[in-house]
Design an enzyme around this catalytic site. Structure first.
Site, mmCIF file in Angstrom:
data_model
loop_
_atom_site.group_PDB
_atom_site.id
_atom_site.type_symbol
_atom_site.label_atom_id
_atom_site.label_comp_id
_atom_site.label_asym_id
_atom_site.label_seq_id
_atom_site.Cartn_x
_atom_site.Cartn_y
_atom_site.Cartn_z
ATOM 1 N N ARG A 251 -30.510 35.445 -91.111
ATOM 2 C CA ARG A 251 -29.574 34.597 -90.486
ATOM 3 C C ARG A 251 -29.016 33.623 -91.582
ATOM 4 N NH1 ARG A 251 -31.413 29.644 -88.762
ATOM 5 N NH2 ARG A 251 -33.182 30.252 -87.662
ATOM 6 N N HIS A 255 -29.736 28.217 -86.631
ATOM 7 C CA HIS A 255 -29.807 29.226 -85.213
ATOM 8 C C HIS A 255 -28.805 29.004 -84.271
ATOM 9 C CE1 HIS A 255 -32.110 30.605 -81.693
ATOM 10 N NE2 HIS A 255 -31.539 29.630 -81.238
ATOM 11 N N TYR A 264 -36.287 23.047 -91.967
ATOM 12 C CA TYR A 264 -37.542 23.852 -92.056
ATOM 13 C C TYR A 264 -37.510 24.997 -93.211
ATOM 14 C CZ TYR A 264 -34.553 26.372 -88.820
ATOM 15 O OH TYR A 264 -33.360 27.226 -88.166
HETATM 16 C C1 LIG Z 1 -38.193 33.103 -72.648
HETATM 17 C C2 LIG Z 1 -37.632 32.019 -73.737
HETATM 18 N N1 LIG Z 1 -38.348 31.251 -74.486
HETATM 19 C C3 LIG Z 1 -37.600 30.657 -75.459
HETATM 20 C C4 LIG Z 1 -36.460 30.444 -75.493
HETATM 21 C C5 LIG Z 1 -35.836 29.495 -76.444
HETATM 22 N N2 LIG Z 1 -35.193 30.171 -77.559
HETATM 23 C C6 LIG Z 1 -33.978 30.497 -77.576
HETATM 24 S S1 LIG Z 1 -33.691 31.598 -79.004
HETATM 25 C C7 LIG Z 1 -35.071 31.426 -79.492
HETATM 26 C C8 LIG Z 1 -35.522 32.342 -80.807
HETATM 27 C C9 LIG Z 1 -35.555 33.646 -80.495
HETATM 28 O O1 LIG Z 1 -35.989 34.238 -82.018
HETATM 29 P P1 LIG Z 1 -35.522 35.858 -82.339
HETATM 30 O O2 LIG Z 1 -35.975 36.542 -81.516
HETATM 31 O O3 LIG Z 1 -36.094 35.908 -83.586
HETATM 32 O O4 LIG Z 1 -33.852 35.689 -82.496
HETATM 33 P P2 LIG Z 1 -32.887 34.998 -83.285
HETATM 34 O O5 LIG Z 1 -32.509 33.924 -82.749
HETATM 35 O O6 LIG Z 1 -33.600 34.979 -84.690
HETATM 36 O O7 LIG Z 1 -31.915 36.073 -83.236
HETATM 37 C C10 LIG Z 1 -36.102 30.750 -78.651
HETATM 38 C C11 LIG Z 1 -37.402 30.418 -78.794
HETATM 39 C C12 LIG Z 1 -35.731 31.231 -74.634
HETATM 40 N N3 LIG Z 1 -34.294 31.241 -74.580
HETATM 41 N N4 LIG Z 1 -36.193 32.039 -73.750
#
Ligand SMILES: Cc1ncc(C[n+]2csc(CCOP(=O)(O)OP(=O)(O)O)c2C)c(N)n1
Ligand SMILES: [Mg+2]
Length: 345
Positions: A251, A255, A264
C-alpha cells in the site's frame, strides 16, 4: 498441492490475454490510480466523506478482476474499486457513491467507499473485515447446489487473514470443493501493524493445511496475477476446488483518509516499494513510449473530470429515503419518526 512457493513468482504469460486487453488493463490501472488521487483531494476539500486507497495495489486488483467472467460473483474488501470498473460500472457511479448522492446505488447507506453493484454481482462491501469470506463461500455453495455456472472471488488483506472467519470459510470451501477463489492482498500492513507482527507464518502455507490449492504471486505484476487468478477460477468452475492466492504487494498511500503512515512506517521501505510500482511496470511490459503514457493519462483524467462534475451536480437523496428499505412493512414507531423528521426538515 502448493503450486508456487517461491517468495515471489512472476510467471507472466501474455498468451492468456490479447494485446488489446492488456492495453485496457493498463488504462484501468491508471484510471484507478488517478481516481485515488482525485478522491483524496475531494476529501481534503470536504466534498466527500472518506476514502480508502489502492495506490500500489492496482496490479493485484485489476489483474485479478480481468480474469472474471460474466457469471462470476465478487465479494470484495474496501480497496477493490477497480473491480467494479472492470465489471462494467462507469467511473461516474463510483463518484455518485463517494458523494452519497441520489444516484448512488445505496443512497449513502454505507461509509464510502463501500459500494454495492447488484447488477454486476458485486456484493456490498462489509465494514467488519473478513465478513465477506464466509459470505463468498456460501454463495459458491449455493451456485454448486443450484448447478449454476461460474465461480466466486473474494478479497481480504494480510491483517484480515488473522480473523477466524477466514479459516472457517476456507475450511468449509475446501471440504465442499466450493467454486471460490480467495485473494489475499498482502500489502505489508494492517493500518499500523506490519505483517510480521500479525503472523509468525506465511499466509499461503495455510492452504495445504486446510486442503486448498495455494499460490503466491508477485502482486505488482498485473499479468502474473491475471494468469494465476484465471487458472484458479478455471479450476473452481470445473470442480477442481478452491484456491488461496497470496498476492505480495504494497500500500503506497495511507490506510485511509483518517490515517498518517509517516507516524509508523519507515520512509526507506516506502521508497523501496515505489521502485516496484505496478503501473510503470505494466507500461514497460507493453513497451509504451512517454508520449503514449501521457496520452492515456490525459484520457483518464478527462474521464474523471466529467464524472466528478456529474456527481457534483446530482442532488442529495431525499430525506424520506432514509426510512426506506429497512422493513418490508414500516412499523408504527419508524413511521412516527419519519413523520417527525419530514416535518422538521
Ligand atoms: C472485525 C474488524 N476489526 C477491526 C476493524 C478495523 N480495521 C479496518 S481495516 C483494518 C486493517 C485490515 O488490514 P488488512 O486486512 O491487512 O487490509 P488492508 O487495509 O491492508 O488492505 C482494521 C483493523 C474492522 N473494520 N473490522
Ligand atoms: Mg494489509
Amino acid at each position: 498441492m502448493i503450486d508456487g512457493m517461491l517468495p515471489t513468482i512472476s510467471t507472466a504469460s501474455p498468451a492468456l490475454l490479447a494485446l488489446s486487453e492488456q492495453h485496457r488493463l493498463y488504462r484501468t490501472m491508471l484510471l484507478m490510480r488517478e481516481i485515488h488521487h482525485r478522491a483524496i483531494a475531494l476529501q481534503r476539500q470536504g466534498r466527500i466523506g472518506s476514502w480508502l486507497g489502492s495506490e500500489g495495489q492496482e496490479g493485484a486488483i485489476v489483474g485479478s478482476a480481468f480474469a472474471l467472467e460474466a457469471d462470476d460473483w465478487a465479494f470484495p474488501s474496501y480497496r477493490e474499486h477497480a473491480l467494479a470498473l472492470v465489471r462494467g460500472i462507469p467511473t461516474v457511479r463510483l463518484f455518485h457513491h463517494l458523494y452519497a448522492n441520489a444516484a448512488d446505488s445505496i443512497i449513502g447507506r454505507n461509509l464510502p467507499p463501500e459500494y454495492s453493484f447488484r447488477e454486476v454481482n458485486f456484493v456490498s462491501v462489509s465494514a467488519p473485515v473478513g465478513n465477506q469470506v464466509p459470505q463468498a463461500v456460501g454463495a459458491a455453495m449455493a451456485k454448486q447446489a443450484k448447478g449454476e455456472p461460474g465461480a466466486v472471488i473474494t478479497y481480504f488483506g494480510d491483517g484480515t487473514s488473522s480473523e477466524g472467519d477466514i479459516h472457517t470459510g476456507m475450511t468449509v470451501a475446501a471440504r465442499r470443493r466450493a467454486p471460490v477463489v480467495f485473494v489475499c492482498q498482502n500489502n505489508g500492513w494492517a493500518i499500523s501493524v506490519p505483517t510480521a507482527r500479525q503472523t509468525a507464518g506465511e499466509i499461503v502455507r495455510r492452504a495445504p493445511a486446510l486442503g486448498l490449492h495455494g499460490v503466491r504471486v508477485d502482486g505488482n505484476d498485473a499479468l502474473a496475477v491475471h494468469q494465476v487468478v484465471a487458472e484458479a477460477l478455471h479450476r473452481a468452475r470445473t470442480g477442481g476446488g478452491p484456491t488461496l492466492v497470496e498476492a505480495m504487494t504494497y500500500r503506497l498511500g495511507a490506510h485511509s483518509t483518517s490515517d498518517d503512515p509517516t507516524k509508523y512506517r519507515p520512509e526507506t521501505e516506502l521508497e523501496a516499494w515505489r521502485k516496484k510500482d505496478p503501473l510503470p511496470r505494466m507500461a514497460d511490459a507493453l513497451g509504451l513510449s512517454e508520449a503514449e503514457r501521457a496520452a492515456v493519462l490525459a484520457d483518464v483524467r478527462k474521464e474523471i473530470e466529467r464524472a466528478v462534475e456529474e456527481a457534483e451536480q446530482t442532488p442529495q437523496p431525499e430525506m424520506r429515503t432514509m426510512f426506506d428499505d429497512i422493513y418490508a412493512e414500516q412499523p408504527w414507531h419508524i413511521a412516527a419518526q419519519a413523520r417527525e423528521a419530514l416535518r422538521a426538515h
